[in-house]
Design a protein around this motif. Structure first.
Motif, mmCIF file in Angstrom:
data_model
loop_
_atom_site.group_PDB
_atom_site.id
_atom_site.type_symbol
_atom_site.label_atom_id
_atom_site.label_comp_id
_atom_site.label_asym_id
_atom_site.label_seq_id
_atom_site.Cartn_x
_atom_site.Cartn_y
_atom_site.Cartn_z
ATOM 1 N N MET A 36 56.277 45.093 48.658
ATOM 2 C CA MET A 36 57.349 44.733 47.633
ATOM 3 C C MET A 36 57.923 43.390 47.003
ATOM 4 O O MET A 36 57.980 42.981 46.007
ATOM 5 C CB MET A 36 58.879 45.650 48.025
ATOM 6 C CG MET A 36 58.635 47.023 48.119
ATOM 7 S SD MET A 36 58.101 47.990 46.722
ATOM 8 C CE MET A 36 59.393 48.034 45.768
ATOM 9 N N GLU A 37 57.358 42.356 48.095
ATOM 10 C CA GLU A 37 57.555 41.206 47.584
ATOM 11 C C GLU A 37 56.502 40.370 47.053
ATOM 12 O O GLU A 37 56.449 39.281 46.688
ATOM 13 C CB GLU A 37 57.840 40.582 49.123
ATOM 14 C CG GLU A 37 59.309 40.381 49.283
ATOM 15 C CD GLU A 37 59.526 41.878 50.227
ATOM 16 O OE1 GLU A 37 60.584 42.441 49.963
ATOM 17 O OE2 GLU A 37 58.739 41.985 51.194
ATOM 18 N N ILE A 38 55.448 41.258 46.576
ATOM 19 C CA ILE A 38 54.252 40.553 46.075
ATOM 20 C C ILE A 38 53.871 41.139 44.934
ATOM 21 O O ILE A 38 53.712 42.216 44.459
ATOM 22 C CB ILE A 38 52.931 41.106 47.000
ATOM 23 C CG1 ILE A 38 53.170 40.668 48.482
ATOM 24 C CG2 ILE A 38 51.766 40.660 46.712
ATOM 25 C CD1 ILE A 38 52.956 39.533 49.174
ATOM 26 N N PRO A 39 53.742 40.123 43.885
ATOM 27 C CA PRO A 39 53.129 40.466 42.531
ATOM 28 C C PRO A 39 51.678 41.086 42.495
ATOM 29 O O PRO A 39 50.975 40.988 43.181
ATOM 30 C CB PRO A 39 53.224 39.184 41.708
ATOM 31 C CG PRO A 39 53.375 38.196 42.779
ATOM 32 C CD PRO A 39 53.687 38.543 43.969
ATOM 33 N N THR A 40 51.430 42.085 41.822
ATOM 34 C CA THR A 40 50.304 42.892 41.888
ATOM 35 C C THR A 40 50.142 43.099 40.641
ATOM 36 O O THR A 40 50.721 42.858 39.530
ATOM 37 C CB THR A 40 50.259 43.956 42.671
ATOM 38 O OG1 THR A 40 51.362 44.926 41.995
ATOM 39 C CG2 THR A 40 50.590 44.002 44.067
ATOM 40 N N GLY A 41 48.837 43.819 40.256
ATOM 41 C CA GLY A 41 48.213 44.165 38.948
ATOM 42 C C GLY A 41 47.992 43.046 38.061
ATOM 43 O O GLY A 41 47.586 41.576 38.361
ATOM 44 N N LYS A 42 48.876 42.994 36.843
ATOM 45 C CA LYS A 42 48.295 42.071 36.078
ATOM 46 C C LYS A 42 49.107 40.714 36.142
ATOM 47 O O LYS A 42 49.124 39.840 35.411
ATOM 48 C CB LYS A 42 48.579 42.648 34.407
ATOM 49 C CG LYS A 42 50.012 43.028 34.182
ATOM 50 C CD LYS A 42 50.406 43.582 32.966
ATOM 51 C CE LYS A 42 51.915 44.050 32.474
ATOM 52 N NZ LYS A 42 52.887 44.067 33.740
ATOM 53 N N ASN A 43 50.107 40.784 37.011
ATOM 54 C CA ASN A 43 51.028 39.737 37.549
ATOM 55 C C ASN A 43 50.256 38.642 38.333
ATOM 56 O O ASN A 43 50.671 37.641 38.742
ATOM 57 C CB ASN A 43 52.315 40.101 38.117
ATOM 58 C CG ASN A 43 53.193 40.829 37.207
ATOM 59 O OD1 ASN A 43 52.980 40.523 35.802
ATOM 60 N ND2 ASN A 43 53.724 41.961 37.409
ATOM 61 N N VAL A 44 48.911 39.132 38.816
ATOM 62 C CA VAL A 44 48.230 38.152 39.928
ATOM 63 C C VAL A 44 46.972 37.839 39.082
ATOM 64 O O VAL A 44 46.165 38.666 38.471
ATOM 65 C CB VAL A 44 48.158 38.781 41.087
ATOM 66 C CG1 VAL A 44 47.360 37.799 41.907
ATOM 67 C CG2 VAL A 44 49.058 39.287 41.751
ATOM 68 N N ALA A 45 46.452 36.446 39.009
ATOM 69 C CA ALA A 45 44.976 36.370 38.705
ATOM 70 C C ALA A 45 44.526 35.467 39.968
ATOM 71 O O ALA A 45 45.000 34.381 40.521
ATOM 72 C CB ALA A 45 45.150 35.382 37.472
ATOM 73 N N SER A 46 43.469 35.793 40.426
ATOM 74 C CA SER A 46 42.645 35.203 41.301
ATOM 75 C C SER A 46 41.509 34.754 40.766
ATOM 76 O O SER A 46 40.504 35.591 40.578
ATOM 77 C CB SER A 46 42.366 36.124 42.719
ATOM 78 O OG SER A 46 43.300 36.952 42.916
ATOM 79 N N LEU A 47 41.384 33.472 40.621
ATOM 80 C CA LEU A 47 40.410 32.701 39.953
ATOM 81 C C LEU A 47 39.374 31.736 40.306
ATOM 82 O O LEU A 47 40.091 30.981 41.281
ATOM 83 C CB LEU A 47 40.844 32.190 38.410
ATOM 84 C CG LEU A 47 41.761 32.905 37.581
ATOM 85 C CD1 LEU A 47 42.622 32.364 36.646
ATOM 86 C CD2 LEU A 47 40.845 34.342 36.891
ATOM 87 N N ILE A 48 38.182 31.854 40.330
ATOM 88 C CA ILE A 48 37.291 30.984 40.948
ATOM 89 C C ILE A 48 36.599 30.021 39.961
ATOM 90 O O ILE A 48 35.845 30.686 38.999
ATOM 91 C CB ILE A 48 36.214 31.791 41.956
ATOM 92 C CG1 ILE A 48 36.833 32.775 42.579
ATOM 93 C CG2 ILE A 48 35.272 31.025 42.519
ATOM 94 C CD1 ILE A 48 36.123 33.764 43.112
ATOM 95 N N THR A 49 36.559 28.945 40.209
ATOM 96 C CA THR A 49 35.900 27.873 39.058
ATOM 97 C C THR A 49 34.613 27.838 39.261
ATOM 98 O O THR A 49 34.089 28.173 40.672
ATOM 99 C CB THR A 49 36.774 26.587 39.178
ATOM 100 O OG1 THR A 49 36.201 25.975 40.645
ATOM 101 C CG2 THR A 49 37.954 26.532 38.875
ATOM 102 N N PRO A 50 33.671 27.469 38.558
ATOM 103 C CA PRO A 50 32.227 27.680 38.680
ATOM 104 C C PRO A 50 31.841 26.483 39.748
ATOM 105 O O PRO A 50 32.289 25.447 39.901
ATOM 106 C CB PRO A 50 31.503 27.255 37.462
ATOM 107 C CG PRO A 50 32.606 27.373 36.357
ATOM 108 C CD PRO A 50 33.797 27.227 36.942
ATOM 109 N N PRO A 51 30.608 26.584 40.327
ATOM 110 C CA PRO A 51 30.309 25.787 41.618
ATOM 111 C C PRO A 51 29.713 24.331 40.815
ATOM 112 O O PRO A 51 28.957 24.410 40.025
ATOM 113 C CB PRO A 51 29.146 26.403 42.514
ATOM 114 C CG PRO A 51 28.759 27.449 41.610
ATOM 115 C CD PRO A 51 29.689 27.836 40.396
ATOM 116 N N LEU A 52 30.113 23.245 41.612
ATOM 117 C CA LEU A 52 29.526 21.984 41.085
ATOM 118 C C LEU A 52 28.551 21.588 42.572
ATOM 119 O O LEU A 52 28.817 22.072 43.530
ATOM 120 C CB LEU A 52 30.734 21.058 41.045
ATOM 121 C CG LEU A 52 31.951 21.158 40.108
ATOM 122 C CD1 LEU A 52 32.971 20.447 40.386
ATOM 123 C CD2 LEU A 52 31.281 21.241 38.587
ATOM 124 N N PRO A 53 27.700 20.718 41.926
ATOM 125 C CA PRO A 53 26.672 20.340 43.009
ATOM 126 C C PRO A 53 27.117 19.460 44.063
ATOM 127 O O PRO A 53 28.353 18.807 43.891
ATOM 128 C CB PRO A 53 25.708 19.295 42.230
ATOM 129 C CG PRO A 53 26.112 19.573 40.668
ATOM 130 C CD PRO A 53 27.461 20.254 40.683
#
Lengths: 828, 164
Positions: A709-726
């Motif tokens: 109940m204390e955790i935002p879920t669904g559209k309220n969360v975004a887990s994003l990964i940036t593209p790898p760099l060398p």
């Protein structure tokens, strides 16, 4: 990085998922060997006392009791990770509530518990110290380890630590980094911002509590089976401490039900070994939830002073951090190596400052010993550092994102301690997170007593050096691949990404890869599964093992195909030549008709080793090589604060990571969301309450970890990964993720809280009580928030820094607050 | 003194002898080797020992085994049939809702109790149904996704069933 991959970078299902959703995956408590006995520990009720007398007769007489072991046991000895400062079972002196004074071994756990009540111990109470800043004063009347300087110190060539600096008898380690001239930096500053931040003692609180079985096999091999993050390191330590042959010790690791740090070291394994050596019968030492909260290593409480000297144009030219860690009664049980240094990896790898100083103090107090917990202090340090950034931005009327962006290191630039850094995705993390939460837009107004606010925080993290990795690979006749590794699957998914790497390297489907792991007898040495290191290291050692095996295959195939070995390629069990469809043979064709391989050893066995040696620090904590890689992360959050009840609710979260290449993006998302979950717990709820060294809330009822109940879920969360760099050494750009995802969370919430309320809270967690005190300060007892021009700072009420024997700053808190709110000429 | 105990577990009638005060958790884990349910706190707060009794999610550390006589007990071991996973189990795999796995059996059974009585739950319904099951690894995000996905799967296979 245009290379196409067929398996890595794809979210293949977890290889252990089926075992876990069907209940078939075995955890430590699910397995029992015949004849198992049960051990329970009797802990000291006093935080500091001399043991005058122990009478175990009545316990010994209880039917079903096999043995009662006290500090006099012949195998009881001093041990430790950095210092040998701790007996396995206390001898003469106890130094924290729960310090084991006896172990009972009985036919059942219930009998063992009953027997504990029948042990009579006479103590002589000694004065104790709990407050970490009090303990570190040179004139502290309580000296917890009077023999500290006489203890054996284990060699740690890469670490530069000083015990008892400035006559501080309870400080067992001091570590510093100095760059430039910090005093000059402050003298040249137009604005000085300084605050004292604190974080509480906490607990990793994995769902599975510790279980450790120990027995002797008939051939005399001491076998341990239970929960760990580090089977080989623990085995090696046990061999050293008890003078056992490595050929006579084996560690088996079932599935692990969450770890998060405290299971890196030899506690409680060390007690299980002492017991089994004493009783010579199979024994189980298991902790229940209360014992997990009181006896397993705690997340240490910390006090962090951050002082920043800023130019009018927004350049932070000087940053001075004093980082004080409450390690509790011993440095021994849970391992302290790198715990003081570790957290600096983030502070030195993100922002550029001309002058910089870090002073880290590891302090003994009469509380339960501390252990590693996700990020070993970096989340605590950034709780301070990243709130400072917002405070500075506000004072200078600058955009907080722009202020941060301006200080981020550029590719190849030397970090604070003089090491060039690579693969810096910090700016993209920052911008992506800020855009997702729409940081520049005000949150929608909230109803009734609720106020909403947005906040952001950015951090750098690290992958350690100095902990090499080894992998073995065996290729079978049908082209299937067997990988031997000793990474610990703790839930993070290492078994899955290791499978992916082997499948990628051999061009086979993942179901053609089998992992042999969880057993020191059949796996190569591996350092602990911690410090965000495993994927980075094992990917590199495994890739080398695969190359070694492939080279052997090509050497065998080359004469058959009449093609030089270096022109051959491998995929799906076949050796072939690119662009020559006719030139191919199967791996099975290399074997004799009855199934052996006509080479020495009779099999294809690849070995891989990967190391990143460090270059030792100089006296100023500077070194051109201390870290293997730096991942980065930003959180942006929107929170609600109920100004009547003090409730804080995290409503929206974007977590953006630069982990290099994500081998399995869904697993990385899982790490982000898990870090967010623990971040919400640490930001709002989690705090062990101690009274005279005794934990008052050792249960899930009173130490609240977040429910769903204390955790935002669904559209309220975004887990994003940036593209790898060398990155020059990372396997296909892979850095690491584990600890990273908790590090920026607390400060993001702190900044959002300020945005919502105009109040800056410097002490974690933001419990209702603390929030109400901050809002209604003057009306609530024991709390004096400073007020000025609409910005308030609520800091904790203990001793001001100036009274701390000049360890940190020369200004009392009131003038710091003034300085914080006025552009000065750097002289006040 | 041990007394006779008759339980119906995963569709099978089981006769055994146990102390009258013995907890259902211990009978299932230790006497019947159904170790899929886990012990996390032994006080009813973590939900790792959740089982179904007559399709309701129950924490087996709070139930004396005798209380479960005459009722249908389902543990995680009873969910898959002939090697075919239950849609919730499949969704937990597909949606990466599993990390360490310690809370997983309880989560899945609590989700089943929800979906059996509410086949079309909202995100909020799912969260309310799982409030008694703690997870320390996942941050719950993918667990909610998995339960909603399983509900979808179960609804569409129910529709398929109607058509046939």
């Amino acid at each position: 990085m245009s290379k196409e991959f067929s398996v890595i970078g794809k979210s293949i299902p977890r290889v252990d998922a089926r075992a876990k959703v069907t209940g078939q995956g075995k955890f430590s408590a699910d397995l029992k060997i015949p004849g198992l006995c049960y051990a329970k520990l009797l802990g000291s009720p006093y935080p500091h006392a001399r043991i005058k007398k122990i009478d175990v007769t009545r316990a010994q007489d209880l039917p079903g009791v096999i043995s009662v072991i006290t500090g006099d046991a012949p195998e009881n000895r001093l041990y430790g990770d950095l210092y040998m400062d701790s007996y396995i079972i206390a001898k003469d002196t106890v130094r924290h509530v729960g310090d084991p004074v006896a172990a009972v071994v009985a036919r059942s756990e219930d009998i063992a518990r009953d027997a504990l009540d029948r042990i009579e111990v006479e103590y002589e109470e000694l004065p104790a110290v709990f407050d970490v800043e009090e303990a570190m004063r040179p004139d502290c009347p309580v000296v917890i380890h009077p023999d500290m300087l006489k203890y054996t110190r284990l060699p740690k060539p890469n670490l530069r630590y000083t015990p008892a600096p400035e006559g501080r008898k309870n400080v067992f380690e001091y570590f510093q980094i100095v760059k430039g001239d910090i005093d000059r930096g402050f003298a040249e500053a137009d604005l000085i911002v300084e605050n004292r931040y604190t974080t509480p003692i906490g607990n990793a609180a994995p769902l599975e509590t510790p279980v450790m079985d120990a027995w002797f096999e008939t051939d005399g091999v001491l076998t341990l089976r239970g929960k760990t993050q580090s089977m080989h390191q623990v085995k090696a330590a046990i061999c050293n401490i008890f003078h056992l042959s490595p050929s006579k010790v084996r560690f088996l690791v079932p599935y692990v039900g969450g770890a998060f740090g405290p299971f890196c070291h030899i506690w409680p394994e060390i007690i299980a070994v002492l017991i089994v050596m004493t009783v010579q019968r199979p024994v189980r030492l298991a902790f229940d939830r209360t014992e997990q909260f009181t006896l397993s290593g705690q997340k240490p409480g910390r006090v962090i002073y951050v002082r920043d000297g800023v130019k009018r144009d927004g350049t932070i030219i000087a940053r001075d951090i004093t980082f004080i860690t409450n390690y509790g009664a011993y440095a021994g049980p849970h391992g302290t190596q790198a715990l003081v240094k570790g957290c600096t990896g983030g502070a030195i790898s993100l922002y550029r400052h001309e002058h910089f100083r870090f002073r880290g103090y590891a302090v003994y107090t009469n509380t339960c010993p501390a252990a590693a917990f996700r990020s070993i202090g970096s989340s605590d340090m950034h709780w301070g550092m990243e709130q400072q950034m917002d405070i500075i931005a506000e004072r200078l009327k600058m955009d907080p994102v722009e202020l941060r962006r301006r200080h981020i290191f550029k590719e190849g630039e030397e970090d604070i301690v003089g090491e060039p850094i690579h693969s810096i995705g910090a700016e993209e993390c920052l911008d992506t997170a800020a855009n997702w939460i729409k940081l520049k837009e005000k949150p929608a107004p909230a109803p009734g007593p609720w106020k909403k606010g947005k906040g952001i925080a950015l951090v750098g993290h690290w992958v350690v050096t100095e902990m090499p990795s080894w992998s073995y690979v065996k290729v079978h006749k049908d082209g299937s691949v067997e990988v031997r590794h000793a990474g610990c699957e703790l839930g993070q998914g290492c078994d899955t990404v290791i499978t992916q790497i082997a499948a990628e390297e051999f061009g086979v489907p993942v179901d053609k890869v089998r992992l042999i792991t969880r057993d020191t007898d059949v796996t190569p040495f591996e350092f602990y599964t911690a410090a965000t290191r495993l994927t980075y290291y094992i990917a590199n050692s495994l890739a080398r093992a695969c190359q070694d095996a492939k080279r052997q295959i090509f050497d065998l195939a080359a004469p058959r195909l009449e093609i030089p070995a270096h022109e051959l390629a491998l995929g799906n069990g076949e050796i072939y030549v690119e662009n020559s469809p006719g030139k191919r043979i199967k791996i099975s064709d290399l074997y004799s008709p009855i199934g052996f391989l006509p080479v020495p050893g009779g099999e294809i066995l690849g070995k891989g080793f990967f190391a990143e040696p460090a270059i030792p620090y100089d006296a100023n904590g500077r070194s051109p090589k201390q870290w293997a890689a730096h991942p980065y992360m930003a959180y942006a959050v929107e929170i609600g604060v109920n100004t009547e009840t003090g409730q804080v609710r995290v409503e929206k979260v974007a977590g953006v990571v630069d982990v290099g290449r994500a081998l399995n993006p869904k697993l990385v998302e899982g790490q982000i969301e898990g870090g967010m979950g623990q971040g919400i717990g640490g930001a709002i709820f989690e705090e062990l309450i101690l009274e005279d060294g005794r934990v008052l809330n050792p249960s899930f009822v009173d130490f609240c970890i977040p429910t769903i109940m204390e955790i935002p879920t669904g559209k309220n969360v975004a887990s994003l990964i940036t593209p790898p760099l060398p990155h020059p050494k990372a396997y296909n750009g892979v850095k690491g993720v584990g600890e990273l995802t908790i590090v920026p969370f607390f400060a993001a919430v702190g900044n959002a809280f300020y945005n919502a309320t105009g109040i800056r809270i410097c002490d974690l967690p933001l419990t209702r009580e603390r929030v109400l005190k901050a809002i209604f300060g003057p009306q609530l007892e024991g709390h004096v928030p400073a007020r000025d021009e609409g910005s308030k700072i609520a800091s904790s009420t203990s001793t001001s820094p100036s009274e701390q024997a000049n360890i940190t700053v020369s200004m009392p808190l009131s003038s710091i607050l003034k300085a914080n709110n006025a552009i000065t000429n750097g002289d006040g | 003194m041990k007394k006779r105990l008759k339980l119906r577990v995963n569709g099978e009638d089981i006769d055994l002898f146990a102390e009258p005060s013995r907890l259902l958790k211990d009978v299932l884990r230790e006497d019947l080797d159904l170790t899929g349910l886990k012990e996390g706190c032994s006080s009813g707060y973590c939900g790792a020992c959740t089982v179904l009794i007559d399709n309701k999610a129950v924490k087996s550390c709070l139930v004396v085994a005798r209380q479960a006589q005459g009722h249908e007990i389902t543990t995680i071991e009873g969910l898959a049939h002939d090697g075919r996973l239950h849609p919730i189990q499949q969704a937990f795999i597909d949606r990466f809702a599993v990390q360490c796995g310690y809370c997983t059996s309880g989560m899945i059974l609590a989700s089943k109790a929800l979906l059996d009585c509410n086949p079309n739950p909202t995100e909020d319904d799912v969260k309310k149904a799982l409030v008694g099951n703690l997870c320390r690894c996942t941050g719950y995000v993918k667990i909610v996704e998995a339960v909603l996905a399983a509900a979808d799967m179960m609804r569409s296979s129910a529709r398929e069933g109607e058509k046939v």
